[in-house]
Design a protein around this motif. Sequence first.
Motif, PDB file in Angstrom:
ATOM      1  N   ASN A 160       0.817  -1.211   0.000  1.00  0.00           N
ATOM      2  CA  ASN A 160       0.000   0.000   0.000  1.00  0.00           C
ATOM      3  C   ASN A 160       0.852   1.263   0.000  1.00  0.00           C
ATOM      4  OD1 ASN A 160      -2.666   1.151   0.024  1.00  0.00           O
ATOM      5  ND2 ASN A 160      -2.347   1.730   2.170  1.00  0.00           N
ATOM      6  N   ILE A 161       2.160   1.131   0.191  1.00  0.00           N
ATOM      7  CA  ILE A 161       3.066   2.288   0.224  1.00  0.00           C
ATOM      8  C   ILE A 161       3.597   2.559  -1.174  1.00  0.00           C
ATOM      9  CG2 ILE A 161       5.228   3.192   1.155  1.00  0.00           C
ATOM     10  CD1 ILE A 161       4.781   1.481   3.633  1.00  0.00           C
ATOM     11  N   ILE A 207       0.589   6.722   0.455  1.00  0.00           N
ATOM     12  CA  ILE A 207      -0.092   5.433   0.359  1.00  0.00           C
ATOM     13  C   ILE A 207      -1.200   5.489  -0.681  1.00  0.00           C
ATOM     14  CG2 ILE A 207       0.468   4.731   2.724  1.00  0.00           C
ATOM     15  CD1 ILE A 207      -2.231   5.749   3.612  1.00  0.00           C
TER      16      ILE A 207
END
Length: 274
Positions: A170-171, A191
């Motif tokens: 998600n980063i 993110i």
Amino acid sequence: MRFADSFRDFFRRLFVKEAPFEWKPGRIGPRFEWLDHETVRILEGPLKDRELTLKTVVEERKASIFASLDGKSIGRTYVERDPPGRGIELWDIAVMEDYRRMGVASIMTYVIFRELLSMQETACFKIRMMRLMKPADRNIELQNVGIGVIGNRLGFTPEFSIDKILKPSNITGLEVLPAKGNFPPSFKIVIRTFPLVLIAFVLDADSLKPVDDFQTYVRLMKDERVIYEWVRKGLIVIGNGNYWLRRDGLDQIVNHLATDEFEAKVFRRRVRPV
């Protein structure tokens, strides 16, 4: 207390077995002593032996505290009581730049939280720090250092799920922001999901104070999984997110606010998880 709240508390005591509470006193800021109902003498730290005036105002739906030193206003704290007589939501705390990281924010938070917890039959706590930013925004910088450290020590945890929001998948971006003024370095974490940008700072594992060493941030950002683990251990604090006091933090806040074992047991019966 509303009937629904009373019924829930009765049901919880009847069917939910909680571990016995054990008082283990702690502190969130420098030691001090009361000289009168509005004046304290700070006993340690950069402001040792200085007298701080604290004016507390409690109304039905809000409360506030104002700090002065030598007649000069240096800090303020605002709390919303939502719902009245039950909710305690700290939404604004500010200290003049020359007096930051000296314990003033800790003392104000300690006093206002104790005041309200002493008055109320029940209390649930929140800290509102959410600030939305876009990845391309300019002049993004760290904020809420003092209250972030305080919330961490009192047992607050982020409103959103850290496990989900900081999964490596998600980063999308990670960079180190340099120290600015009295603020330490920080991470800018971009993110894929809401709130899109997180600003975080690192705590020393022993002192639980912000780390000022820029190289520590550089070393950590080489492996995002390490950052994720440090967040889970409470050593990286998100500075632009809301915090809630959940069940696993109840003992911690009571241990840091109570002044003796009897008071701790009274507070523990009153404080409720969000």
